[in-house]
Write a protein that holds these residues in place. Structure first.
Motif, mmCIF file in Angstrom:
data_model
loop_
_atom_site.group_PDB
_atom_site.id
_atom_site.type_symbol
_atom_site.label_atom_id
_atom_site.label_comp_id
_atom_site.label_asym_id
_atom_site.label_seq_id
_atom_site.Cartn_x
_atom_site.Cartn_y
_atom_site.Cartn_z
ATOM 1 N N GLY A 11 0.826 -1.195 0.000
ATOM 2 C CA GLY A 11 0.000 0.000 0.000
ATOM 3 C C GLY A 11 0.863 1.249 0.000
ATOM 4 N N THR A 12 0.217 2.397 0.092
ATOM 5 C CA THR A 12 0.911 3.688 0.106
ATOM 6 C C THR A 12 0.901 4.243 1.515
ATOM 7 O OG1 THR A 12 0.145 4.106 -2.147
ATOM 8 C CG2 THR A 12 1.008 5.987 -0.910
ATOM 9 N N ASP A 14 1.410 6.776 4.851
ATOM 10 C CA ASP A 14 1.092 8.135 5.279
ATOM 11 C C ASP A 14 2.383 8.762 5.819
ATOM 12 O OD1 ASP A 14 0.412 10.140 7.502
ATOM 13 O OD2 ASP A 14 -1.547 9.855 6.556
ATOM 14 N N THR A 15 2.816 9.845 5.206
ATOM 15 C CA THR A 15 4.103 10.429 5.590
ATOM 16 C C THR A 15 4.090 10.975 7.010
ATOM 17 O OG1 THR A 15 3.431 12.519 4.559
ATOM 18 C CG2 THR A 15 4.754 11.007 3.222
ATOM 19 N N THR A 104 8.731 -3.802 -3.130
ATOM 20 C CA THR A 104 7.829 -2.768 -3.646
ATOM 21 C C THR A 104 7.081 -3.309 -4.862
ATOM 22 O OG1 THR A 104 9.525 -1.838 -5.102
ATOM 23 C CG2 THR A 104 9.345 -0.894 -2.888
ATOM 24 N N GLU A 106 4.533 -1.614 -8.371
ATOM 25 C CA GLU A 106 3.983 -0.443 -9.058
ATOM 26 C C GLU A 106 2.510 -0.679 -9.369
ATOM 27 O OE1 GLU A 106 5.475 2.482 -9.878
ATOM 28 O OE2 GLU A 106 7.309 1.872 -8.831
ATOM 29 N N VAL A 110 2.175 4.295 -9.294
ATOM 30 C CA VAL A 110 2.483 4.646 -7.905
ATOM 31 C C VAL A 110 3.232 3.490 -7.255
ATOM 32 C CG1 VAL A 110 1.521 5.238 -5.650
ATOM 33 C CG2 VAL A 110 0.458 6.114 -7.740
ATOM 34 N N THR A 111 4.353 3.792 -6.606
ATOM 35 C CA THR A 111 5.129 2.763 -5.923
ATOM 36 C C THR A 111 4.510 2.461 -4.564
ATOM 37 O OG1 THR A 111 7.171 3.482 -7.002
ATOM 38 C CG2 THR A 111 7.391 2.150 -5.008
ATOM 39 N N GLN A 112 4.172 1.212 -4.348
ATOM 40 C CA GLN A 112 3.627 0.777 -3.071
ATOM 41 C C GLN A 112 4.656 -0.050 -2.313
ATOM 42 O OE1 GLN A 112 -0.051 -1.313 -3.987
ATOM 43 N NE2 GLN A 112 -1.226 0.601 -3.946
ATOM 44 N N MET A 115 3.161 -2.697 3.932
ATOM 45 C CA MET A 115 2.576 -1.916 5.016
ATOM 46 C C MET A 115 2.326 -2.784 6.243
ATOM 47 S SD MET A 115 2.299 1.125 3.749
ATOM 48 C CE MET A 115 1.145 1.904 4.877
#
Length: 444
Positions: A11-12, A14-15, A104, A106, A110-112, A115
């Motif tokens: 997933g992506t 949260d910074t 990772t 794509e 978007v690179t995921q 998580m």
């Protein structure tokens, strides 16, 4: 043999949440050198380096174990979905070396990354955070055998305790095992489940069972197996450097915000509540400890204030996400008073817990864990709820006590051929020079 990770774990991130957990990991890492100052100051001058080294070597040995297979053993099943072993631990080799956590993919440009569950942080960041908990837990135990234990035997103990006690207990409580709120946990067996989770879930927000009851019980076992210092009961063992003690306590309090607030795994309103509860309980515990000292001894002391800080931090650790700030004040003042009273038991019962690990971490850890059943706003007995939460909290505390007590006893006796004690002359003249060929202070 490593296990391939399913696509569902990518997933992506949260910074903001990721940054907070990384900062929290650094704060918790600071706690182990802080503990070294706290314990070192409490020792006599001829043993301060050895005491501090016991914390620093735990940082080294436990980190190596955790990176190689420790994270996999506690949390691997949550990522791989391969199942655990009897609800006690995950496959140690499923995530060997943790290289898979850097995978990772794509998706639509978007690179995921891998998580950690449904949080906003990468799994590798969660590993970093949990690593620091394992380190501080092992380091805490060392205070019970200060000034007399062989450094080499302690090093071996740190590895065996981490593998056989800490990692399985972390899985049982936090990794979906027997003491968690999963449908396979004991609470689900007793009270049933709703939507795949126990109707009454055990609460250990940041480590009452995994860290403090665990370390306190192990400390009691080692104190009994290793035996008393030569001068125990005949000489007053005064701290050689009280400013070290105060500095260590201050840094522990600072680092504990990462310990507790970081366990929310995000920056949100609950994180703020945890911060306030941690501060409230700790401040109240200072009051509780000093009140007992003033009543019993006639003087409030600096060491008492520093010890009250630790007692309050210990007690609020499992409860910090479940209590109100006012409830945290109540939990803290009782913790400070209980631990201040408990440290005198070692003399009456005849065991040498040198730096009061049992009196502070075991006693306040038990109170904090069980106190949730009384003071938790959503499920506590004092807020008009039924006693189910209290029952669950008592059970997880007892299981942690028994599990740690039995396994630590086995480890301690298994290591006896290596020798736990330095010889009498080395202990009398000073363990620093005997074990490390150094002294903390060069005096003319």
């Amino acid at each position: 043999m490593t296990t391939a990770l399913p696509d569902s774990v990518f997933g992506t991130f949260d910074t903001g949440d990721t940054a907070w957990v990384m900062i929290s990991a650094a704060l918790v890492l600071l706690m182990t050198p802080a503990l070294a100052f706290f314990y070192g100051g409490l020792c006599r001058g001829k043993a301060v380096l050895n005491m501090m080294m016991m914390s620093f070597i735990a940082l080294a040995s436990v980190t190596v174990v955790y990176v190689l297979f420790g994270f996999s053993m506690s949390f691997g099943d949550s990522l791989t979905g391969t199942g655990d072993i009897g609800g006690v631990f995950s496959n140690p080799f499923a995530l060997w070396g943790s290289d898979q956590l850097m995978a990772t993919r794509e998706v639509d440009g978007v690179t995921q990354v891998v998580m950690w569950g449904d949080t906003g942080i990468p799994a590798i960041v969660f590993l970093a955070f949990q690593l620091t908990f394992a380190v501080i837990t092992v380091a805490l135990i060392s205070g019970a055998i200060a000034e007399r234990a062989k450094f080499s035997t302690w090093v071996v103990f740190t590895v065996f305790f981490t593998v056989l006690v800490y990692l399985p207990l972390a899985h049982m409580v936090w990794g979906g095992g027997l003491l968690s709120g999963s449908e396979n946990g004991f609470a689900a067996w007793i009270f049933g489940t709703t939507d795949g989770a126990a109707t009454v879930e055990p609460i250990d927000f940041a480590g009452g069972t995994v860290v403090h009851i665990n370390a306190g019980m192990a400390a009691l076992v080692l104190a009994l197996v290793v035996g008393k210092r030569l001068s125990f009961g005949r000489t007053t063992h005064r701290p050689h450097n009280i400013p070290f003690v105060m500095l260590g306590a201050a840094l522990l309090w600072f680092g504990w915000f990462g310990f507790n607030a970081g366990s929310e795994l995000g920056a949100d309103a609950t994180t703020g509540l945890v911060w306030v509860n941690t501060t409230a309980a700790t401040a109240a515990a200072i009051v509780g400890w000093l009140a007992i000292e003033w009543w019993r001894d006639g003087h409030p002391t600096s060491v008492g204030a520093a010890s009250g800080i630790v007692a309050g931090l210990v007690a609020i650790t499992p409860a910090c996400g479940a209590l109100t700030p006012v409830g945290s004040l109540g939990l803290g003042v009782v913790a400070g008073a209980l631990s201040a009273l408990a440290i005198g038991l070692k003399t009456k019962l005849g065991f040498d817990d040198s730096l009061d690990v049992v009196g502070v971490h075991l006693v306040s850890g038990l109170w904090g864990t069980v106190g949730i059943g009384l003071l938790a706003k959503e499920s506590g007995l004092f807020y008009g709820h039924d006693p189910k939460q209290l029952v669950v909290q008592i059970v997880i505390a007892l299981v942690a006590l028994v599990y740690t007590g039995v396994l630590t006893t086995v480890i301690a006796f298994a290591l006896k051929p290596l020798g736990w004690r330095v010889d009498r002359e080395e202990e009398a003249t000073g363990i620093d020079s005997a074990e490390h060929a150094e002294t903390a202070y060069e005096l003319a």
